[in-house]
Design an enzyme around this catalytic site. Structure first.
Site, PDB file in Angstrom:
ATOM      1  N   ASP A   1       2.969 -11.661   1.787  1.00  0.00           N
ATOM      2  CA  ASP A   1       1.652 -11.748   1.151  1.00  0.00           C
ATOM      3  C   ASP A   1       1.713 -12.383  -0.231  1.00  0.00           C
ATOM      4  O   ASP A   1       0.669 -12.689  -0.816  1.00  0.00           O
ATOM      5  CB  ASP A   1       1.039 -10.343   1.008  1.00  0.00           C
ATOM      6  CG  ASP A   1       0.865  -9.655   2.346  1.00  0.00           C
ATOM      7  OD1 ASP A   1       0.510 -10.346   3.315  1.00  0.00           O
ATOM      8  OD2 ASP A   1       1.091  -8.434   2.426  1.00  0.00           O
TER       9      ASP A   1
ATOM     10  N   ASP B   1      -4.623  -7.676   3.905  1.00  0.00           N
ATOM     11  CA  ASP B   1      -3.547  -7.717   4.891  1.00  0.00           C
ATOM     12  C   ASP B   1      -3.588  -6.425   5.706  1.00  0.00           C
ATOM     13  O   ASP B   1      -3.895  -5.361   5.170  1.00  0.00           O
ATOM     14  CB  ASP B   1      -2.198  -7.847   4.189  1.00  0.00           C
ATOM     15  CG  ASP B   1      -1.050  -7.798   5.173  1.00  0.00           C
ATOM     16  OD1 ASP B   1      -0.991  -8.670   6.051  1.00  0.00           O
ATOM     17  OD2 ASP B   1      -0.215  -6.875   5.060  1.00  0.00           O
TER      18      ASP B   1
ATOM     19  N   ASP C   1       0.833  -6.014   0.645  1.00  0.00           N
ATOM     20  CA  ASP C   1       1.978  -5.248   0.164  1.00  0.00           C
ATOM     21  C   ASP C   1       3.325  -5.864   0.502  1.00  0.00           C
ATOM     22  O   ASP C   1       4.350  -5.357   0.082  1.00  0.00           O
ATOM     23  CB  ASP C   1       1.943  -3.829   0.751  1.00  0.00           C
ATOM     24  CG  ASP C   1       2.326  -3.814   2.229  1.00  0.00           C
ATOM     25  OD1 ASP C   1       2.023  -4.794   2.933  1.00  0.00           O
ATOM     26  OD2 ASP C   1       2.928  -2.812   2.664  1.00  0.00           O
TER      27      ASP C   1
END
Length: 798
Positions: free
Chosen positions: A690, A484, A686
């Site tokens: 996600d 990400d 994080d």
């Protein structure tokens, strides 16, 4: 009741009221009703599978089966065992349906354990999950009582010889019997239940080995304590006492209980993370009546079409569309991007997101389980349940090892009984017990947990938190890393990158920043905080703005040093009569990267400059990605940000694979697509958005600086938020797996050599015969060797 008869859910067997059923389906000219959407989905995939099981249980569509249900399903007080087909009994714990992550065909009402693998069952509907886990409470209580009783048994066994003058062996054996019996029979009761279930379902597992080992040790010790005379003289001491193994049975039971407590506690923490997701939605909503009156109502009373008021600083209750007003909404829960999105009349808003500024009236469009927040929770829950636990080598071999041990014990018994010396029965019993004791899975059970325990401790010192053995094992095999962007590759906090002045502004960068920051200090917008922080870092003295006005997140305006300062987007300035804000700057001004956000500054209705704000790439990210690519990993970047921003960051990091404008469920789909291509995927992120992808990946890697939900749904957490921790984690993974294989090899080799000796195979050739006492000593030595080898992981260099 006759007007609306109760129906049976064909998947889980629950009684369902058709008027309030969570779903229904037509099949074969009949209508079937379901207690949850999950049951409806499972039925739609294979209706005949469940209808066959339904018919076998004696249930007809539309008929009551209450009496039969009570006869067919009687849950245990402590450890109800799941059925292999849909249960028909009364519901227990909240009436929720539970299933096994490894064997989805195992379904029952209420919590319990899988009869095939012994794993704790998971709720099929996460929204119905209980706050407390009765199984965890039971195991923890059993462990502490068993530990307290096992310690004196162990001390008596170790100090038995030195106490011989004061405590005769028969008396010592009797004391050990009194202390060990509640440990084995009460503390180990769940394991013996799972042991029996593994036999009934012909599915040998670790609990089969545990039941055989502890049961054999305990039963032999009981016989030796009360009937020592049946043992041959060569196996008894000078005082006529036969050897006992109460300490082995008690200590093994206690250690297995400890492992279960740790496993159940980890599962409970994961459940807490999912509940934290649910808590993002407010408990109440401000409902507007037709006459304009406002009242607070519980969230579950909000219906589609209701008009709701959302005030500044509040979380949006449900998904809907803004009908009045404007604001800036923090959608980081969905996109992972820290910068609030400007919203006005006609724009969609998502339940659970944060209204940063401004007040607006919205119309509810998706409520309850239809909201995006509920769907994210469902995705996390499903992904967790679909990820099978690590298939340990011991579990694979157990299917052959357990029958082989039993066969060896039986052959040893009959061999000595028919062909051995007198007394035939005593020699046969001793040989059979020796085989079962030496085959006790102590070393086999310690081989993996000890290596994992030491490796986890070593990883913690290196900033790598390993949550489960599956992640540690799989990480060494990963060939694709999905990352990400925000908070993982970038800092996750906007910063001022550069300031440009207009050609005719007649002021420098510092003056533009001073004016802008003086106005923005009255705003709570993240972009405003970035501008104020930049001014403070340059030690610029700011003024208190006068006549400050905020345009619902679109921009701000105020008086500083007698001048009117307007800050916002080019469109916002245009709406106030400031013409050609963007056109005043050459395109080359923005060539430093498309990931920046331009903030335009106008002074006295004339464009003065532009401040570029962007989320900076972490300093360590380029080096970490380079190291990972050198190891042969394919790195794919995902982000919910704009495509231009994603392309700029990917170019700066040298990444070829980047996907932008990706929503949470789409991140999960990307991970699943890569897995279908045959790749072993690790996902690093994080944010809350996600979490589904982290749970769906073969290995989830969370940044320690991220959200609790992301951390709880990841197998590995990088405590320092440093991507170089992935490199360290892979080194640790390889060392741990190598150590586990060494331990398992020794444990199996020990059994391959020890079992034939204990059975007396070499008696006629070499005179080798292993007594239960020596078998116990050999078993202890194997355990010590496994522990010593595992401790070597403390010195591995990362």
């Amino acid at each position: 009741m006759q007007g609306s008869p109760k129906r049976k859910d064909p998947v889980c067997g629950m009684t369902v009221d058709p008027s309030s059923a969570a779903g229904k389906a037509e099949h074969g000219g009949k209508t079937y009703y379901f207690c949850s959407k999950r049951c409806a989905e499972r039925f739609a995939q294979d209706p005949e599978k469940f209808l066959t099981a339904l018919g076998a249980a004696g249930m007809e569509h539309g008929h009551s089966a209450g009496a039969q249900a009570h006869a067919a399903y009687e849950p245990s007080m402590t450890m109800p065992t799941a059925r292999l087909t849909a249960p028909t009994g009364p519901s227990t714990t909240k009436g929720a349906c539970y299933t096994c992550p490894m064997h989805p065909e195992v379904v029952q009402i209420g919590p319990g354990v899988c009869p095939k693998c012994g794993m704790a069952l998971e709720p099929m509907d996460v929204f119905a999950e209980a706050e407390s886990d009765p199984e965890y409470d039971s195991m923890r209580r059993r462990f502490w009582w068993s530990a307290a009783l096992s310690l004196p048994v162990l001390l008596l066994s170790m100090l038995g010889e030195s106490m011989g003058q004061r405590l005769a062996p028969p008396t010592r054996d009797l004391i050990e019997f009194v202390l060990a019996t509640p440990v084995v029979l009460w503390g180990g009761r769940p394991f013996f239940q799972r042991f029996w279930a593994s036999l009934v379902n012909r599915s040998p597992n670790m609990f089969t080995l545990i039941g055989l080992g502890t049961g054999a040790a305990y039963l032999e010790s009981v016989v030796a304590t009360f009937f020592p005379q049946i043992f041959p003289a060569s196996f008894r001491g000078v005082n006529g006492a036969a050897p006992v193994y109460f300490e082995a049975a008690a200590v093994i039971t206690t250690l297995v209980l400890l492992g279960q407590v740790l496993e159940l506690r980890a599962r409970q923490r994961t459940s807490g993370a999912i509940r934290a997701l649910l808590n993002l939605a407010p408990q109440q909503a401000h409902l507007l009546a037709a006459n304009g009156a406002e009242k607070d109502v519980p969230l579950d009373q909000v219906k589609r079409g209701d008009r709701l008021r959302v005030r500044p600083g509040e979380r949006i209750p449900v998904d809907g569309v803004i009908r009045e007003g404007a604001s800036a909404v923090d959608e980081s829960m969905v996109t992972g991007e820290p910068m609030p999105v400007e919203k006005s009349t006609g724009d969609n808003v998502t339940g659970g997101t944060l209204n940063s500024s401004g007040s607006f009236v919205m119309e509810a469009q998706r409520v309850g389980s239809e909201t995006m927040l509920a769907q994210i929770v469902k995705l996390v829950s499903d992904a967790q349940r679909s990820r099978a636990p690590m298939q340990r080598l011991a579990d694979h071999v157990a299917a052959y090892f357990v029958p082989a041990v039993v066969l060896a014990a039986v052959l040893a018994f009959f061999g000595w009984f028919f062909f051995g010396p007198e007394p035939h029965f005593a020699h046969a019993l001793v040989a059979a017990v020796s085989v079962l004791i030496i085959a006790c899975p102590c070393a086999l059970g310690l081989a993996t947990p000890m290596s994992i325990m030491v490796a986890v401790g070593r990883g913690a010192h290196a900033g790598v938190l390993v949550r489960n053995a599956e992640a540690l094992e799989t990480l060494a095999k990963v060939d694709t890393l999905v990352v990400d962007k925000t908070g993982t590759l970038t800092e996750g906090k906007p910063h001022v990158i550069r300031i440009w002045t207009a050609p005719d502004a007649r002021m420098d960068e510092s003056e533009i920043l001073r004016l802008a920051a003086s106005v923005e200090r009255a705003s709570e917008h993240p972009l405003a905080r970035a501008i104020v922080t930049a001014a403070q870092e340059r030690k610029i003295i700011l003024e208190e703005p006068k006549e400050f006005r905020s345009a619902g997140g679109l921009g701000v305006e105020g008086q500083v040093s007698g001048r009117t300062v307007t800050i916002g987007s080019a469109d916002y300035l245009e709406s106030l009569g400031v013409k050609d804000a963007a056109e005043r700057f050459d395109d080359s001004v923005f060539a430093v990267g498309e990931s920046l956000t331009p903030v335009f500054i106008a002074v006295d209705s004339k464009v003065a400059g532009v401040i570029a704000v962007a989320d900076q790439i972490k300093n360590h990210a380029p080096q970490a990605l380079k190291s990972l690519r050198e190891e042969g990993l394919r790195v794919v970047m995902l982000t919910g940000d704009r495509r231009e921003a994603a392309t700029a960051v990917a170019r700066a990091l040298g990444l070829d694979d980047a996907e932008a404008e990706v929503l949470p469920h789409q991140k999960k789909e990307v991970v699943e697509r890569l897995k279908k291509e045959g790749r072993i995927v690790a996902m690093a992120g994080d944010g809350i958005n996600d979490a589904p992808a982290l749970a769906a990946a073969d290995v989830g890697i969370a940044m320690g600086t991220g959200t609790d939900v992301a951390i709880e749904n990841a197998g590995i957490t990088l405590l320092r938020g440093d991507l170089r921790g992935i490199v360290r984690a892979r080194k640790l993974s390889r060392a741990a797996i190598r150590n586990i294989k060494q331990n398992l090899t020794w444990a199996f080799l020990y059994n391959v050599i020890g079992i034939p000796i204990a059975a007396g195979v070499f008696y006629r050739l070499f005179g080798w015969l292993l007594s239960p006492m020596l078998a116990s000593a050999a078993m202890s030595f194997s355990s010590v060797s496994v522990i010593a080898n595992a401790l070597r992981l403390r010195r591995v260099k990362l």
